[in-house]
Design a protein around this motif. Structure first.
Motif, mmCIF file in Angstrom:
data_model
loop_
_atom_site.group_PDB
_atom_site.id
_atom_site.type_symbol
_atom_site.label_atom_id
_atom_site.label_comp_id
_atom_site.label_asym_id
_atom_site.label_seq_id
_atom_site.Cartn_x
_atom_site.Cartn_y
_atom_site.Cartn_z
ATOM 1 N N ILE A 242 2.248 7.298 1.661
ATOM 2 C CA ILE A 242 3.236 6.402 2.261
ATOM 3 C C ILE A 242 2.969 6.255 3.754
ATOM 4 O O ILE A 242 3.014 5.147 4.310
ATOM 5 C CB ILE A 242 4.664 6.924 2.008
ATOM 6 C CG1 ILE A 242 4.961 6.888 0.507
ATOM 7 C CG2 ILE A 242 5.693 6.105 2.776
ATOM 8 C CD1 ILE A 242 6.195 7.677 0.101
ATOM 9 N N VAL B 53 10.990 7.492 4.873
ATOM 10 C CA VAL B 53 10.989 7.805 3.448
ATOM 11 C C VAL B 53 10.900 9.311 3.226
ATOM 12 O O VAL B 53 10.013 9.977 3.762
ATOM 13 C CB VAL B 53 9.806 7.125 2.723
ATOM 14 C CG1 VAL B 53 9.825 7.475 1.234
ATOM 15 C CG2 VAL B 53 9.851 5.610 2.913
ATOM 16 N N VAL C 214 13.731 1.496 4.193
ATOM 17 C CA VAL C 214 12.490 0.732 4.320
ATOM 18 C C VAL C 214 12.799 -0.681 4.793
ATOM 19 O O VAL C 214 13.945 -1.134 4.749
ATOM 20 C CB VAL C 214 11.719 0.673 2.986
ATOM 21 C CG1 VAL C 214 11.201 2.053 2.607
ATOM 22 C CG2 VAL C 214 12.598 0.120 1.871
ATOM 23 N N LYS D 101 9.830 -1.355 -0.572
ATOM 24 C CA LYS D 101 10.523 -0.438 -1.477
ATOM 25 C C LYS D 101 9.775 -0.324 -2.802
ATOM 26 O O LYS D 101 9.555 0.797 -3.315
ATOM 27 C CB LYS D 101 11.952 -0.925 -1.715
ATOM 28 C CG LYS D 101 12.758 -0.066 -2.678
ATOM 29 C CD LYS D 101 14.190 -0.591 -2.824
ATOM 30 C CE LYS D 101 14.994 0.251 -3.797
ATOM 31 N NZ LYS D 101 16.405 -0.225 -3.908
ATOM 32 N N VAL E 149 6.281 1.427 -2.271
ATOM 33 C CA VAL E 149 6.407 2.877 -2.089
ATOM 34 C C VAL E 149 6.575 3.553 -3.448
ATOM 35 O O VAL E 149 5.961 4.601 -3.718
ATOM 36 C CB VAL E 149 7.603 3.212 -1.176
ATOM 37 C CG1 VAL E 149 7.921 4.701 -1.244
ATOM 38 C CG2 VAL E 149 7.304 2.812 0.260
ATOM 39 N N THR F 15 3.822 6.135 -5.144
ATOM 40 C CA THR F 15 4.271 7.465 -5.546
ATOM 41 C C THR F 15 3.910 7.738 -7.007
ATOM 42 O O THR F 15 3.509 8.839 -7.372
ATOM 43 C CB THR F 15 5.785 7.612 -5.343
ATOM 44 O OG1 THR F 15 6.100 7.373 -3.968
ATOM 45 C CG2 THR F 15 6.265 9.001 -5.736
ATOM 46 N N ASN G 48 14.000 5.740 -7.554
ATOM 47 C CA ASN G 48 13.922 5.062 -6.262
ATOM 48 C C ASN G 48 15.322 4.782 -5.715
ATOM 49 O O ASN G 48 16.008 3.861 -6.150
ATOM 50 C CB ASN G 48 13.151 3.750 -6.420
ATOM 51 C CG ASN G 48 12.775 3.138 -5.074
ATOM 52 O OD1 ASN G 48 13.321 3.498 -4.037
ATOM 53 N ND2 ASN G 48 11.844 2.202 -5.096
#
Length: 227
Positions: free
Chosen positions: A71, A81, A96, A102, A105, A109, A120
């Motif tokens: 990230i 984050v 974010v 969003k 990310v 991940t 999330n």
């Protein structure tokens, strides 16, 4: 899960860690500084009574580090984050710039090795202020303090993350433990806006078994509860 054949038996590891944890905790209590006890005992105390296998615990630490690095490499410091992994299920919190970031990310991940699922909870907006993060730290500390000696569960069985007044609870717990933890968290500070549970559920029998056996315990197959 990859075998960790070079590790000594978990029972021996946990006995050694427990001895060190008690020594640190004893010094801390003599100094009259209970909040520091959590940080001082650290990972050793957590692993002593953790319901995750040692391998899963190590995986969670690696997941958090690798995801955070990804990230940071892709978005720098423009976004705030937090990455929290528990039993290979990842919780994303913070702020974010927009919905595209969003989603990206979350995608990044999910590419990290051993990640089972990503929850999330990122908000779109400017990074939280220093005062807001300080308030979140205070809330987390108060919830942890009230988790001690609650009579239903060990505080090491539940991980707490607070973001913008929202308390997130992660862990492998029974339904009774989940209800008690939620009640405590929601009433620990007037600044708590809501409590979000990211739990995996096990039976009372399974809970006792996990706490009495060594590293032969299996990973939970129950998906985390939807927020």
């Amino acid at each position: 899960m990859k075998p960790y054949a070079t590790l000594p038996p978990l029972f021996s590891v946990r006995r050694a860690l427990l001895a060190g944890a008690f020594a640190i905790a004893g010094i801390t209590l003599l100094q009259g500084c209970i909040p520091v006890m959590f940080a001082g005992v650290g990972a050793g105390a957590l692993m002593v009574s953790d319901r995750r296998t040692t391998g899963t615990y190590v995986d969670d630490e690696a997941i958090e580090q690798k995801a955070s690095n990804l990230i940071s490499q892709n978005f720098g410091t423009a976004n705030h984050v937090n990455v929290t992994s528990y039993n290979r299920n990842v919780l994303l919190t913070g702020e974010v710039q927009d919905e595209q970031v969003k989603a990206e990310v979350q995608r990044l991940t999910g590419t990290v090795a051993n990640v089972n699922a990503v929850v999330n909870e990122l908000n779109v907006g400017p990074p939280s202020s220093f005062s807001s993060r300080t308030s979140d730290t205070v809330i987390t500390g108060r919830v942890k303090a009230r988790f001690l000696n609650n009579g239903v569960f060990s505080p090491n069985h539940i991980k707490i993350v607070t973001e913008a007044g929202v308390v997130f609870l992660l862990g492998v717990v029974t339904h009774a433990e989940a209800e008690k933890a939620t009640e405590i968290a929601s009433t620990s500070d007037s600044s708590v806006k809501r409590v979000v549970r990211v739990f995996e559920y096990i039976s009372e029998k399974d809970a006792k078994t996990r706490e009495s056996r060594d590293d032969t315990n299996t990973d939970s197959n129950s998906p985390p509860e939807a927020p």
